[in-house]
Design an enzyme around this catalytic site. Sequence first.
Site, PDB file in Angstrom:
ATOM      1  N   HIS A  63      47.808  17.021 -38.320  1.00 15.66           N
ATOM      2  CA  HIS A  63      48.886  16.543 -39.171  1.00 15.66           C
ATOM      3  C   HIS A  63      50.090  16.209 -38.311  1.00 15.66           C
ATOM      4  O   HIS A  63      50.096  16.470 -37.096  1.00 15.66           O
ATOM      5  CB  HIS A  63      49.226  17.556 -40.264  1.00 15.66           C
ATOM      6  CG  HIS A  63      49.750  18.867 -39.767  1.00 15.66           C
ATOM      7  ND1 HIS A  63      48.981  19.779 -39.080  1.00 15.66           N
ATOM      8  CD2 HIS A  63      50.999  19.431 -39.875  1.00 15.66           C
ATOM      9  CE1 HIS A  63      49.714  20.842 -38.788  1.00 15.66           C
ATOM     10  NE2 HIS A  63      50.935  20.651 -39.251  1.00 15.66           N
ATOM     11  N   ASP A  67      55.322  20.278 -34.193  1.00 19.14           N
ATOM     12  CA  ASP A  67      54.686  21.258 -33.305  1.00 19.14           C
ATOM     13  C   ASP A  67      53.215  20.935 -33.056  1.00 19.14           C
ATOM     14  O   ASP A  67      52.554  21.648 -32.295  1.00 19.14           O
ATOM     15  CB  ASP A  67      54.837  22.684 -33.851  1.00 19.14           C
ATOM     16  CG  ASP A  67      54.274  22.867 -35.248  1.00 19.14           C
ATOM     17  OD1 ASP A  67      54.355  21.931 -36.060  1.00 19.14           O
ATOM     18  OD2 ASP A  67      53.765  23.969 -35.548  1.00 19.14           O
ATOM     19  N   HIS A  68      52.736  19.836 -33.642  1.00 23.26           N
ATOM     20  CA  HIS A  68      51.353  19.412 -33.417  1.00 23.26           C
ATOM     21  C   HIS A  68      51.253  18.048 -32.737  1.00 23.26           C
ATOM     22  O   HIS A  68      50.162  17.661 -32.317  1.00 23.26           O
ATOM     23  CB  HIS A  68      50.593  19.382 -34.749  1.00 23.26           C
ATOM     24  CG  HIS A  68      50.428  20.736 -35.361  1.00 23.26           C
ATOM     25  ND1 HIS A  68      49.235  21.431 -35.347  1.00 23.26           N
ATOM     26  CD2 HIS A  68      51.321  21.544 -35.987  1.00 23.26           C
ATOM     27  CE1 HIS A  68      49.401  22.600 -35.950  1.00 23.26           C
ATOM     28  NE2 HIS A  68      50.660  22.690 -36.344  1.00 23.26           N
ATOM     29  N   HIS A 140      48.658  21.394 -47.321  1.00 19.05           N
ATOM     30  CA  HIS A 140      49.796  21.775 -46.479  1.00 19.05           C
ATOM     31  C   HIS A 140      51.097  21.055 -46.853  1.00 19.05           C
ATOM     32  O   HIS A 140      52.039  21.036 -46.073  1.00 19.05           O
ATOM     33  CB  HIS A 140      49.454  21.516 -45.005  1.00 19.05           C
ATOM     34  CG  HIS A 140      50.452  22.062 -44.043  1.00 19.05           C
ATOM     35  ND1 HIS A 140      50.919  23.362 -44.083  1.00 19.05           N
ATOM     36  CD2 HIS A 140      51.117  21.478 -42.995  1.00 19.05           C
ATOM     37  CE1 HIS A 140      51.795  23.561 -43.112  1.00 19.05           C
ATOM     38  NE2 HIS A 140      51.941  22.425 -42.446  1.00 19.05           N
ATOM     39  N   HIS A 269      47.893  29.757 -34.416  1.00 12.64           N
ATOM     40  CA  HIS A 269      49.129  29.376 -35.112  1.00 12.64           C
ATOM     41  C   HIS A 269      49.883  30.653 -35.526  1.00 12.64           C
ATOM     42  O   HIS A 269      50.227  30.869 -36.688  1.00 12.64           O
ATOM     43  CB  HIS A 269      48.819  28.505 -36.334  1.00 12.64           C
ATOM     44  CG  HIS A 269      49.985  27.636 -36.738  1.00 12.64           C
ATOM     45  ND1 HIS A 269      50.857  27.984 -37.741  1.00 12.64           N
ATOM     46  CD2 HIS A 269      50.404  26.427 -36.279  1.00 12.64           C
ATOM     47  CE1 HIS A 269      51.765  27.029 -37.887  1.00 12.64           C
ATOM     48  NE2 HIS A 269      51.519  26.070 -37.005  1.00 12.64           N
TER      49      HIS A 269
END
Length: 312
Positions: A63, A67-68, A140, A269
């Site tokens: 996604h 932070d990804h 999410h 995570h």
Amino acid sequence: MELEFLGTGAGVPAKHRNVTSIALRLLDERNAVWLFDCGEGTQMQILRTNIRPRKIEKIFITHLHGDHIFGLPGLISSRSFQGGMEPLEIYGPVGIKQFVLNALKISQTRLAYSLKFIEVTPGVVFSDSQFTVTCELLDHGIESYGYRVVEHDHDGELQVAKLLELGIKPGPIFGQLKKGKTVTLATGEIIKGSDYVGQAKKGRIVTILGDTRITNASVKLAQDADVLVHESTFNKTEAKMARNYYHSTTHQAAEVAKASRAKRLILTHISARYLAQDALNLEKEAQEIFPNTKIAKDFDIIEIPFQNELKD
């Protein structure tokens, strides 16, 4: 086949955990590395491993939270300077192409290789003679996916030593026997291929989920997986908070592993709130429901053997 955790933290980098990135090392299978998410600082983490950026052939983004993905532009640029000439495929939700191309355009970055973007929808996103990768939409708030990597079954290996003992030399006969055919030798002796081919190996299954609340889509993706990688942002007492923030607890991750009959659960995570013993407590909480659970640390390497190679 191995998983190497380059970042296991949630939200922001911490001294003991970088943000999310996982490498699926397929060096024996196809001399390549597949990356799942690429948080800020991923290329710095890679420098502390023996992964070579030019070996990364695919990047799967779950996604578009920072932070990804914030490590993508830097890694893509550095890959070009470090000898990467092979095309790179980037999979992810709609918007991943725009994000990467805008960063490269504004920074006037020129690459020595081509980029291919695959903006995914639920279903099969990649398949070849070795692997099939599918994805499903998770829960999410933002569009977030989980990926299921299925290795195709391996044919049994030809038992060459036994054939050599019979005086049969390598050549076309070996190929026929490998296919299970029956061969008549010059001496008149009849040899059945099935007698000289070892047991087939069932392909391995790896499931890597993006950030998500507990959802049936996770169970579907993790069905009979050899390894399930599931986020665990909150402890078992924080189910209400996990739901409010579209994340999962330790118990919820374990429930997914149990319901899907996964063989192993890896928690990642992890919030920076959890240090040392507190982090181990997260592992113990999940083990209350699913005993074969491990909490990942940065640079952990998880080997994924064939089932008939499992060690006690």
